[in-house]
Write a protein that holds these residues in place. Structure first.
Motif, PDB file in Angstrom:
ATOM      1  N   CYS A 119       0.955  -0.793  -0.015  1.00 30.48           N
ATOM      2  CA  CYS A 119       0.191  -0.643  -0.263  1.00 30.48           C
ATOM      3  C   CYS A 119       0.934   1.495   0.252  1.00 30.48           C
ATOM      4  O   CYS A 119       2.290   1.669   0.408  1.00 30.48           O
ATOM      5  CB  CYS A 119      -0.887  -0.584   0.909  1.00 30.48           C
ATOM      6  N   ILE A 121       0.133   3.971   1.995  1.00 33.04           N
ATOM      7  CA  ILE A 121      -0.353   4.700   2.964  1.00 33.04           C
ATOM      8  C   ILE A 121      -0.191   3.479   3.481  1.00 33.04           C
ATOM      9  O   ILE A 121      -1.418   1.923   3.607  1.00 33.04           O
ATOM     10  CB  ILE A 121      -1.498   5.275   3.058  1.00 33.04           C
ATOM     11  N   ASN A 122      -0.187   3.793   5.027  1.00 33.99           N
ATOM     12  CA  ASN A 122      -0.923   2.387   5.850  1.00 33.99           C
ATOM     13  C   ASN A 122      -1.591   3.207   6.566  1.00 33.99           C
ATOM     14  O   ASN A 122      -1.668   3.998   8.094  1.00 33.99           O
ATOM     15  CB  ASN A 122       0.070   1.983   7.331  1.00 33.99           C
ATOM     16  N   CYS A 123      -3.111   3.060   6.708  1.00 37.39           N
ATOM     17  CA  CYS A 123      -4.116   3.909   7.373  1.00 37.39           C
ATOM     18  C   CYS A 123      -4.613   2.578   8.611  1.00 37.39           C
ATOM     19  O   CYS A 123      -4.261   1.343   9.219  1.00 37.39           O
ATOM     20  CB  CYS A 123      -5.918   3.563   6.391  1.00 37.39           C
ATOM     21  N   TYR A 125      -6.684   2.652  10.971  1.00 37.36           N
ATOM     22  CA  TYR A 125      -8.057   1.601  11.223  1.00 37.36           C
ATOM     23  C   TYR A 125      -8.124   0.272  10.238  1.00 37.36           C
ATOM     24  O   TYR A 125      -9.487  -0.277  10.131  1.00 37.36           O
ATOM     25  CB  TYR A 125      -9.697   2.278  11.025  1.00 37.36           C
ATOM     26  N   CYS A 126      -7.154   0.297   8.939  1.00 31.47           N
ATOM     27  CA  CYS A 126      -7.194  -0.847   8.388  1.00 31.47           C
ATOM     28  C   CYS A 126      -6.449  -2.637   8.914  1.00 31.47           C
ATOM     29  O   CYS A 126      -6.025  -2.633  10.296  1.00 31.47           O
ATOM     30  CB  CYS A 126      -6.060  -0.633   7.062  1.00 31.47           C
ATOM     31  N   ARG A 128      -5.615  -4.809   7.362  1.00 30.37           N
ATOM     32  CA  ARG A 128      -4.833  -5.653   6.929  1.00 30.37           C
ATOM     33  C   ARG A 128      -3.121  -5.391   8.156  1.00 30.37           C
ATOM     34  O   ARG A 128      -2.748  -5.571   8.168  1.00 30.37           O
ATOM     35  CB  ARG A 128      -4.068  -4.356   5.961  1.00 30.37           C
ATOM     36  N   GLY A 164      -3.870  -5.565  -0.975  1.00 31.77           N
ATOM     37  CA  GLY A 164      -3.407  -3.983  -0.594  1.00 31.77           C
ATOM     38  C   GLY A 164      -3.340  -3.290  -1.512  1.00 31.77           C
ATOM     39  O   GLY A 164      -4.734  -2.596  -1.551  1.00 31.77           O
ATOM     40  N   ARG A 195      -6.882   3.028  -3.195  1.00 32.08           N
ATOM     41  CA  ARG A 195      -6.459   4.246  -2.572  1.00 32.08           C
ATOM     42  C   ARG A 195      -5.641   5.046  -3.158  1.00 32.08           C
ATOM     43  O   ARG A 195      -5.216   6.753  -2.401  1.00 32.08           O
ATOM     44  CB  ARG A 195      -6.942   4.144  -1.221  1.00 32.08           C
TER      45      ARG A 195
HETATM   46  S1  SF4 Z   1      -5.863  -1.391   2.321  1.00 34.97           S
HETATM   47 FE1  SF4 Z   1      -6.757   0.144   1.337  1.00 34.97          FE
HETATM   48  S2  SF4 Z   1      -7.412   1.122   4.116  1.00 34.97           S
HETATM   49 FE2  SF4 Z   1      -5.868  -0.506   3.698  1.00 34.97          FE
HETATM   50  S3  SF4 Z   1      -3.636   0.205   4.650  1.00 34.97           S
HETATM   51 FE3  SF4 Z   1      -3.916  -0.404   2.354  1.00 34.97          FE
HETATM   52  S4  SF4 Z   1      -4.612   1.961   1.858  1.00 34.97           S
HETATM   53 FE4  SF4 Z   1      -4.995   1.871   4.054  1.00 34.97          FE
END
Ligand code: SF4
Ligand SMILES: *Cc1c(COP(=O)(O)O)cnc(C)c1O
Length: 341
Positions: A119, A121-123, A125-126, A128, A164, A195
Motif C-alpha cells: 500500500c 499509505i498505512n491506514c 484502522y485497516c 490489513r 494491498g 486508495r
Molecule cells: S488496504 Fe486500503 S485502507 Fe488498508 S492500509 Fe492499504 S490503503 Fe489503507
C-alpha cells in the motif's frame, strides 16, 4: 518539497513519491510541528503496524492540528495498544477464503485478485494491519493459475483488482493482466479498488489509463476517500483524467470516529465527490480489528447519521451503509434510521 530533492511535489513521479514516503514518527511530528510527547506512544504503536505517509497526502494536513482528519488516519497512537473486547486479529476471516494464491472468491459472480500486497499509505484502522499480504508479487506460474481459475468458472463476470493496493503494481504488470483477463469471454467487467490516486494523485498517468482501458472491458474504479480534505485540486485533476478515459468512478469510505463521524463531514465529502463526478458507493462501518477500537462508532449513531444525510442530499450522493461479515454472501446493509427534525 521531497526530502533529498528540491523538486516541488507536483512534478515528482509516483514511484519516487512512493519510495520517499515518511515512515518515521519523529519526522512526521517535526514536519507537522506536533508535540514530542506523541513520540513514545507513536513508536510503540508502530511496532505493531508501521507508519507510512506519502508526501502529497501529508501536504493536505494542517500543521499544529492534532485533530486534523487526515492525520488521525495515519498517526500511530497509544490507544492502539489498549485491548478492546471483540476487536480481533482477523475479523473478516480472510486468511481462510483464499481459493488460490492471489484470489479471494467470496461472492457470486465476482472475485478479488490481489494484484499487489503493498500500500502507499498505512491506514491505522485497516484490517490489513495484522497481516500485510506478502509484499512480493505472485510468480508467473501463480498468475497463470489465477487466470485458469477465472477461466474455469463461467459464473465470474467481474474481476476486481485489489490488494494491498493494486495500483502499487507497475503499469506493465497491469496492462499484461488486463489483456489476459479480457481474453476470457465470460468476464464482462473490470473493477479496481484503490486508495493510491487519493494519496498520490500523480499515480494517474496516460500509461496507467492505457494499461486499464485498452481492452473491451468497461472499467469501474472505486476510490477510497474518507474526508473532503483529501479531495484536493490534484485529485480532482486525476479524477477528471480517469473519467475522460471512460471509467465509472465510485467511492467507498470507512466511518471513523474523529475523522468523518459528523454530519457536516459526510455532507462535505459527498458534495465534493459529486462535484468531481464520483458517486459515493459504500460507507463501511469499521471492521473490529485489534488496535482500531478508538475509531469505533456504534451502529445506532451510524444509522442515524446516514438517515440525516438522506434528508440533506440527493439520493445518489448518499452511500450505502454496510458491514462486512465473515461467511455472508454479500456485504450486509444496515437499516437506515430516517430522522426528520
Ligand atoms: S488496504 Fe486500503 S485502507 Fe488498508 S492500509 Fe492499504 S490503503 Fe489503507
Ligand atoms: C467487497 C467485496 C467484493 C465486492 O462486493 P460488491 O458488493 O460487489 O462491491 C467482492 N469480493 C470480496 C471478497 C469483497 O470483500
Amino acid at each position: 518539497m521531497i526530502h533529498g530533492t528540491s523538486a516541488p511535489v507536483e512534478s515528482v513521479d509516483w514511484q519516487t513519491l512512493l519510495a520517499t514516503s515518511i515512515t518515521d514518527v519523529r519526522t512526521l511530528l517535526e514536519r507537522l510541528e506536533l508535540d514530542t510527547t506523541l513520540l513514545e506512544p507513536g513508536l510503540a504503536a508502530c511496532a505493531e503496524f508501521p507508519l507510512r505517509v506519502p508526501e502529497p497526502y501529508l501536504a493536505r494536513m494542517q500543521p499544529g492540528e492534532l485533530n486534523d482528519p487526515l492525520l488521525r488516519q495515519v498517526l500511530p497512537v497509544g490507544e492502539e495498544l489498549q485491548e478492546q473486547p471483540g476487536f480481533i486479529l482477523d475479523p473478516l476471516g480472510e486468511q481462510h477464503s483464499n481459493a488460490r494464491p492471489g484470489i479471494i472468491h467470496k461472492y457470486h459472480g465476482r472475485l478479488l485478485l490481489i494484484v499487489s500486497g503493498g500500500c502507499a499509505i498505512n491506514c491505522r484502522y485497516c484490517f490489513r494491519r495484522h497481516f500485510p499480504y506478502a509484499d512480493n508479487n505472485l510468480s508467473s506460474q501463480e498468475w497463470e493459475q489465477a487466470l485458469d481459475y477465472i477461466r474455469a468458472d463461467s459464473s465470474i463476470s467481474e474481476v476486481i483488482y485489489s490488494g494491498g493496493d493494486p495500483l502499487a503494481a507497475n503499469d506493465k504488470r497491469l496492462h499484461w493482466l488486463t489483456r489476459r483477463i479480457a481474453e476470457i469471454p465470460h468476464v464482462r467487467r473490470l473493477r479496481v479498488h484503490t486508495r493510491l490516486p487519493v494519496v498520490i494523485p500523480q499515480r494517474v498517468t496516460d500509461s496507467l489509463l492505457e494499461a486499464l482501458c485498452d481492452t473491451r472491458l468497461p472499467v469501474t474504479m472505486v476510490l477510497h476517500c474518507n474526508h473532503a480534505n483529501e479531495l484536493d485540486q490534484a485529485l480532482a485533476g486525476a479524477a477528471s483524467q480517469l473519467r475522460g478515459a471512460g471509467m465509472l468512478l465510485l467511492n467507498q469510505a470507512v466511518l471513523l470516529k474523529g475523522v468523518n463521524d459528523r454530519l457536516e463531514d459526510q455532507i462535505a465529502l459527498s458534495e465534493r465527490l459529486g462535484d468531481n463526478g464520483i458517486l459515493p458507493y459504500y460507507l463501511h462501518v469499521l471492521d473490529h480489528v485489534r488496535g482500531a477500537g478508538h475509531f469505533h462508532i456504534d451502529d445506532q449513531q451510524a444509522k442515524e447519521l446516514v438517515g440525516r444525510m438522506l434528508t440533506r442530499l440527493p439520493g445518489f450522493l448518499v452511500p450505502k451503509l454496510v458491514r462486512e461479515v465473515a461467511g455472508r454472501a454479500s456485504k450486509v446493509p444496515l437499516p437506515i434510521e430516517l430522522l426528520e427534525d
